[in-house]
Write an enzyme that holds these catalytic residues in place. Sequence first.
Site, PDB file in Angstrom:
ATOM      1  N   SER A 176     -17.944  11.054  14.184  1.00 40.61           N
ATOM      2  CA  SER A 176     -18.877  10.098  14.520  1.00 40.61           C
ATOM      3  C   SER A 176     -19.393  10.347  15.857  1.00 40.61           C
ATOM      4  CB  SER A 176     -18.454   8.625  14.337  1.00 40.61           C
ATOM      5  OG  SER A 176     -18.212   8.511  12.927  1.00 40.61           O
ATOM      6  N   ALA A 218     -12.186   6.469  18.051  1.00 37.66           N
ATOM      7  CA  ALA A 218     -12.881   5.314  18.715  1.00 37.66           C
ATOM      8  C   ALA A 218     -12.571   4.277  17.198  1.00 37.66           C
ATOM      9  CB  ALA A 218     -14.437   5.759  18.577  1.00 37.66           C
ATOM     10  N   TRP A 230     -14.155   2.115  16.104  1.00 37.76           N
ATOM     11  CA  TRP A 230     -15.372   1.564  15.464  1.00 37.76           C
ATOM     12  C   TRP A 230     -15.985   2.676  14.342  1.00 37.76           C
ATOM     13  CZ3 TRP A 230     -18.820   5.220  16.154  1.00 37.76           C
ATOM     14  CH2 TRP A 230     -18.958   5.803  17.439  1.00 37.76           C
ATOM     15  N   CYS A 231     -15.304   4.065  14.488  1.00 36.12           N
ATOM     16  CA  CYS A 231     -15.574   5.086  13.775  1.00 36.12           C
ATOM     17  C   CYS A 231     -14.898   5.398  12.285  1.00 36.12           C
ATOM     18  CB  CYS A 231     -15.144   6.411  14.730  1.00 36.12           C
ATOM     19  SG  CYS A 231     -15.213   8.046  13.867  1.00 36.12           S
ATOM     20  N   TYR A 232     -15.769   5.575  11.488  1.00 32.20           N
ATOM     21  CA  TYR A 232     -15.581   5.267  10.025  1.00 32.20           C
ATOM     22  C   TYR A 232     -14.403   6.484   9.921  1.00 32.20           C
ATOM     23  CZ  TYR A 232     -15.996   6.850   5.268  1.00 32.20           C
ATOM     24  OH  TYR A 232     -15.424   7.305   3.836  1.00 32.20           O
TER      25      TYR A 232
END
Length: 481
Positions: free
Chosen positions: A320, A167, A169-171
Amino acid sequence: MITSSKLKSVDFYRKIPRDLTEASVSGAGLSIIAALSMMFLFGMELSNYLATSTSTSVIVDKSSDGDFLRIDFNISFPTLSCEFASVDVSDVLGTNRLNITKTVRKFSIDSHMRPVGSEFHSGPAATDIKHDVEVDEESTEGSVPLSGSNFDKYAHQHSILVVNFFAPWCYWSQRLKPSWEKAAKIIRERYDPEMDGRILLGKVDCTQEGDLCRRNHIQGYPSIRIFRKGSDVRNDHGHHDHESYYGDRDTDSLVKTMENLVESMPSESRKLALEDKSNATGEHAKRPAPSSGGCRVEGYVRVKKVPGNLIISARSDAHSFDASQMNMSHVIHHLSFGRKISPRVMSDVKRLIPYVGINHDRLNGRSFINTRDLGGNVTIEHYLQVVKTEVITRKDHKLFEEYEYTAHSSLAHSLHIPVVKFHLELSPMQVLITENQKSFSHFITNVCAIIGGVFTVAGILDSILHNTFRIMKKVEIGKNF
């Protein structure tokens, strides 16, 4: 020497010659009624003597099971993957145990809560996954973007397809991306997909390909899956048999893992030797991926007898989760406290005290479903108040001890990853149920009182009736004269 005449002088029950007594119809009727009354009252007294009576008191808990309490549970989560399902325990004294595995078992289940395959083994937790320190921002992309339209094509075209489900947005996905692309580029150069075709690295953006990610039961990002040609697609409902990679995420580790996958493809004659080599180079980081999107969690934990929490959630130190997509709906098959009680002992207790044990497992069979109307980020909380009950039978024999509880449940929106939380409030008091002992001498005394009382009352009534009839006769004779 005591003569018979002197002995007769102490007779309390002197006999009247039968010729001097007179029988009457009223006396016969009263005798029958008195006999029936004696039998009825005797039966009532005998029933009362044989019946069990108990007394209930509340005392300070004097548990024989120490300072810890066992909690047994069996709970099904139709939409929580066994890959990330975690059982945690905490309390007000500072205890905080995460991802308990020693006494907990997990089984993959489908959306109808039917078991799929054997027990799911999570393997050792990765506490410190290595990533590349230096990031080359200008590196070209080496992995192939995959979508629902071309995924099966690539899966069948190459012997091994390794996919990074991520994803943006996932760190952790962001940290993996440079290493993944660099490793994919190296593998493409060594094993040209057009000329060789043994292995290919791909990627799937789960924010764009939600159906594809759900089909592969992706719940945490990034998830690295390994698909093998000829065994990736199953006949039942299109599910995939594949592995998950949980090892280090730096470029060298990824490339080494891909090399080991390629080396494991030769003939069976070299397979055992290669397996030994691959095990020495991190093969333990690959484990079977969950074969379905649900999980049944069962087992037990031991908690201190203080207020605390039992929490079941999705947990990972290197993934995440999209809280809006997490659904913690569940069905509680079994939840109880304390030692297990055998059916025979419980049956004996039920005969003695019918109401005991009603709240021993009151949540069994109950479903708690988060419907789409409530949206995401919904935490399901259960507030349990636990009280110990102890039963002591005659002669101070302890029959059994158990924990009963009341439960109040609620669904609430959360700002964090949704969980299922059992709030535990253990009472410092306990309920003591004692079977009352009954005196046999008291029973005999009551029986004698019944017989003597009925006989005396019947004699008084007979005397009244007899004298009344005699007076009436005298009055009637006086009138005739």
